[in-house]
Design a protein around this motif. Structure first.
Motif, PDB file in Angstrom:
ATOM      1  N   ALA A 206     -52.547  81.547 -18.572  1.00  0.00           N
ATOM      2  CA  ALA A 206     -53.381  80.811 -17.529  1.00  0.00           C
ATOM      3  C   ALA A 206     -52.904  81.718 -15.992  1.00  0.00           C
ATOM      4  O   ALA A 206     -52.902  81.366 -14.934  1.00  0.00           O
ATOM      5  N   ILE A 207     -51.755  82.501 -17.186  1.00  0.00           N
ATOM      6  CA  ILE A 207     -50.909  83.557 -15.892  1.00  0.00           C
ATOM      7  C   ILE A 207     -52.053  84.401 -15.643  1.00  0.00           C
ATOM      8  O   ILE A 207     -52.039  85.163 -14.663  1.00  0.00           O
ATOM      9  N   HIS A 208     -52.490  85.248 -16.876  1.00  0.00           N
ATOM     10  CA  HIS A 208     -53.572  86.145 -16.516  1.00  0.00           C
ATOM     11  C   HIS A 208     -54.490  85.782 -15.125  1.00  0.00           C
ATOM     12  O   HIS A 208     -54.882  87.092 -14.837  1.00  0.00           O
ATOM     13  N   LEU A 209     -54.377  84.422 -14.485  1.00  0.00           N
ATOM     14  CA  LEU A 209     -55.671  84.237 -14.026  1.00  0.00           C
ATOM     15  C   LEU A 209     -55.095  85.102 -12.564  1.00  0.00           C
ATOM     16  O   LEU A 209     -55.629  85.387 -11.783  1.00  0.00           O
ATOM     17  N   PRO A 212     -52.046  89.353 -14.461  1.00  0.00           N
ATOM     18  CA  PRO A 212     -52.310  90.236 -15.558  1.00  0.00           C
ATOM     19  C   PRO A 212     -51.035  90.528 -15.216  1.00  0.00           C
ATOM     20  O   PRO A 212     -51.261  90.992 -17.270  1.00  0.00           O
ATOM     21  N   ASN A 213     -50.104  91.764 -15.866  1.00  0.00           N
ATOM     22  CA  ASN A 213     -49.128  91.904 -16.025  1.00  0.00           C
ATOM     23  C   ASN A 213     -47.647  91.426 -16.316  1.00  0.00           C
ATOM     24  O   ASN A 213     -47.017  91.730 -16.904  1.00  0.00           O
ATOM     25  N   LYS A 214     -47.951  89.695 -16.148  1.00  0.00           N
ATOM     26  CA  LYS A 214     -46.815  88.920 -16.753  1.00  0.00           C
ATOM     27  C   LYS A 214     -47.520  88.283 -17.397  1.00  0.00           C
ATOM     28  O   LYS A 214     -47.897  87.354 -17.907  1.00  0.00           O
ATOM     29  N   SER A 215     -46.203  87.833 -18.568  1.00  0.00           N
ATOM     30  CA  SER A 215     -46.463  86.967 -20.244  1.00  0.00           C
ATOM     31  C   SER A 215     -45.110  86.171 -20.027  1.00  0.00           C
ATOM     32  O   SER A 215     -44.245  87.363 -19.766  1.00  0.00           O
ATOM     33  N   ILE A 216     -45.372  85.181 -21.024  1.00  0.00           N
ATOM     34  CA  ILE A 216     -43.969  84.646 -21.402  1.00  0.00           C
ATOM     35  C   ILE A 216     -43.923  84.545 -23.150  1.00  0.00           C
ATOM     36  O   ILE A 216     -44.794  85.072 -23.757  1.00  0.00           O
ATOM     37  N   GLY A 217     -42.765  84.895 -23.491  1.00  0.00           N
ATOM     38  CA  GLY A 217     -42.724  84.166 -24.993  1.00  0.00           C
ATOM     39  C   GLY A 217     -42.560  83.050 -26.040  1.00  0.00           C
ATOM     40  O   GLY A 217     -42.264  82.233 -24.393  1.00  0.00           O
ATOM     41  N   LEU A 218     -41.685  83.366 -26.873  1.00  0.00           N
ATOM     42  CA  LEU A 218     -42.546  82.149 -27.670  1.00  0.00           C
ATOM     43  C   LEU A 218     -41.229  81.609 -27.263  1.00  0.00           C
ATOM     44  O   LEU A 218     -41.381  80.017 -27.823  1.00  0.00           O
ATOM     45  N   VAL A 432     -50.950  76.271 -13.484  1.00  0.00           N
ATOM     46  CA  VAL A 432     -49.484  77.365 -13.749  1.00  0.00           C
ATOM     47  C   VAL A 432     -50.266  78.160 -12.814  1.00  0.00           C
ATOM     48  O   VAL A 432     -48.865  78.544 -12.394  1.00  0.00           O
ATOM     49  N   PRO A 433     -51.408  78.491 -12.654  1.00  0.00           N
ATOM     50  CA  PRO A 433     -51.789  79.738 -11.414  1.00  0.00           C
ATOM     51  C   PRO A 433     -51.190  78.788 -10.110  1.00  0.00           C
ATOM     52  O   PRO A 433     -50.787  79.119  -9.523  1.00  0.00           O
ATOM     53  N   GLY A 439     -43.912  79.900  -6.130  1.00  0.00           N
ATOM     54  CA  GLY A 439     -43.425  79.942  -6.760  1.00  0.00           C
ATOM     55  C   GLY A 439     -42.779  80.186  -7.682  1.00  0.00           C
ATOM     56  O   GLY A 439     -40.970  79.869  -8.537  1.00  0.00           O
ATOM     57  N   VAL A 440     -43.428  78.819  -8.542  1.00  0.00           N
ATOM     58  CA  VAL A 440     -42.225  77.887  -9.804  1.00  0.00           C
ATOM     59  C   VAL A 440     -42.778  78.752 -10.700  1.00  0.00           C
ATOM     60  O   VAL A 440     -43.795  79.317 -10.891  1.00  0.00           O
TER      61      VAL A 440
END
Length: 516
Positions: A206-209, A212-218, A432-433, A439-440
């Protein structure tokens, strides 16, 4: 349920008594689900004739790509629906994982209980723990039991009832405590569990919508999860001691013929102590075996592609097998040491006795599996979730009110769709998007979902294990029913939902880190 005569009932206690009386007037759970099936069949056809449909962006579970899908209400009374109901009768039941988990857990738990291990362990726990700490220990362990997926429902809840009766407290209070801890805080833990891997994966899609360069970890929610575990441990224990136990009063087993009386809390006998030493040796042996299966690089129970052990791995995905073997091995070893269960024939008889008692529950699960399958087929839950999401999405409010509104919507939907993964697959690409644009942090959105998804699990009859808890309760009170459990769980659900939401709001307001 008995009530102490010296203290007048509070307004809350009177309200819960009414809830219990009304709830227990409803038919047997099997009849309830048969009625619900009939309602779903008729309603699906009427809504289908009205052309009810929604269009949404959804995450493809296989490709992890975002796809736009139009979801229509599907009728169960047209040609395709009738074919589905007829041909899916047995597959619906066979694919209902709760049945396999329940039987697997009872294979081990039956041996542990029949040998006397469970009774001895709880008496030992009572001996070494202060009386006030028992409730907090059970609450804490119940929350952590979600590391083993649904096994906590099958193991911790009945153990909590046994623990309470062993110290002369009402066993229904123990069952309520266990149910609140296992179900009401299911999405948080102090450890990373398989559910986290799936939720984070959908969140990243959902973030990549939008980025595309941001991700979260486990571990993106680990600090909030740890704080939530500690916070909810206190909340659940406090509600048990201050609301539930006073309402139930003193347990009088003589009123319920054939049920066990509170166990003696004196010193363990020499045979019992020897049995516990044998059980410890069995546990150590099991740990050594699983050490060889998990610790070395390339071990069979590690993920064959990534090598990870905690997260998406055969070890975590099959953790119910470890739990079953733990109870089986330690129970048998205890039986050898205490001279209660020695031969393989004795073990088999103990397993047969445990599984024989599941006949009514297995039939209930057969009916429940049909309802879940039919409800899913019609897309009613998806359409309702999207309609509520559209209302919330279009509301012109700030980030924090929107997050709180999101928690409320998730809680409402959880009454109908109890699966954490299925709901997040729907909500993630919407919220999420949206909240990232406000700004969250996406970690905050996932944390909000954890808060909304958990508490209602302890009160909705659509929880696959709700009826099982009713069965546990009937062992101690033959008159217990759906209303009994709902009245016991309402205080937990209300206070956990409100206070946990407040904790979340404070966390967000202070800008505290959600995790690593």
């Amino acid at each position: 349920m008995s009530q102490t005569a010296v203290e007048p009932k509070t307004v809350m206690q009177k309200f819960l008594d009414v809830v219990e009386r009304v709830g227990n007037m409803v038919p047997h759970p099997v009849v309830i689900f048969l009625i619900l099936i009939a309602i779903v069949i008729v309603l699906s056809h009427l809504l289908s004739l009205m052309g009810t449909a929604v269009t949404l962006e959804r995450i493809n579970a296989e490709t992890h790509e975002i796809e736009q899908v139009t979801t229509e209400l599907r009728s169960l009374l047209n040609v395709d629906g009738i074919r589905f109901m007829y041909s899916s009768l047995i597959p619906n039941f066979m694919n209902f994982t709760a049945v396999g988990l329940m039987i697997g857990a009872m294979i081990g738990a039956g041996v542990a209980e029949e040998s006397g291990l469970v009774n001895a362990l709880i008496r030992k726990l009572v001996m070494v723990s202060p009386a006030w700490a028992l409730t907090y220990i059970l609450s804490f362990v119940g929350i952590l039991s979600s590391i083993a997926a649904d096994a906590g429902y099958l193991v911790l809840i009945p153990l909590a009832g046994i623990a309470y009766i062993s110290v002369g407290r009402h066993p229904l209070a123990g069952l309520a405590l266990g149910f609140a801890a296992v179900a009401g805080a299911f999405t948080v833990n102090m450890l990373i569990k398989p559910l986290d891997a799936v939720l984070v994966e959908f969140t990243n899609d959902a973030i990549h919508l939008v980025d595309p360069n941001k991700s979260i970890g486990l571990a993106s929610n680990i600090w909030f999860s740890i704080a939530s575990v500690l916070f909810l441990t206190v909340v659940i224990a406090f509600i048990t001691d201050r609301i539930i136990s006073p309402r139930l009063g003193t347990y009088e087993p003589d009123q319920h013929a054939g049920l066990a009386k509170p166990a003696e809390s004196g010193e363990l006998s020499a045979a019992e102590s020897r049995g516990l030493r044998f059980a410890l040796m069995g546990l150590i042996g099991l740990v050594i075996v699983f050490g060889f299966l998990t610790v070395p690089a390339g071990a069979p129970l590690r993920n064959p592609d990534t090598g990870e052990l905690i997260g998406n791995s055969p070890f975590m995905n099959g953790l119910i097998a470890l739990i079953m073997l733990t109870f089986l091995v330690t129970g048998w070893m205890y039986g050898i040491g205490a001279n209660t269960v020695r031969t393989l024939t004795d073990v088999i008889k103990a397993i047969e006795k445990a599984i024989t008692g599941l006949g009514g529950t297995i039939f209930l699960f057969f009916v429940l599996s049909q309802f879940v399958s039919y409800f899913t087929y019609t897309n009613m839950g998806t359409v309702m979730a999207l309609k509520l999401a559209e209302v919330l999405q279009s509301a012109n409010i700030g980030a924090l009110p929107l997050l709180i509104g999101f928690i409320v919507v998730v809680a409402i939907i959880d009454l109908l769709l109890t699966g954490a993964i299925a709901k997040w697959a729907i909500f993630a690409p919407i919220f999420v998007p949206l909240l990232i644009k406000l700004g969250v942090e996406p970690e905050a959105v996932l944390a909000a979902y954890r808060v909304g998804d958990s508490p209602m699990n302890a009160v909705t009859p659509l929880n696959a294990y709700f009826a099982l808890v009713v069965g546990f309760a009937q062992k101690y009170d033959k008159n217990a029913g759906v209303g009994t459990i709902v009245s016991l769980m309402l205080p937990y659900v209300m206070w956990m939902f409100v206070l946990w939401t407040v904790l979340f709001a404070i966390w967000q307001w202070l800008g505290l880190p959600w995790g690593l």
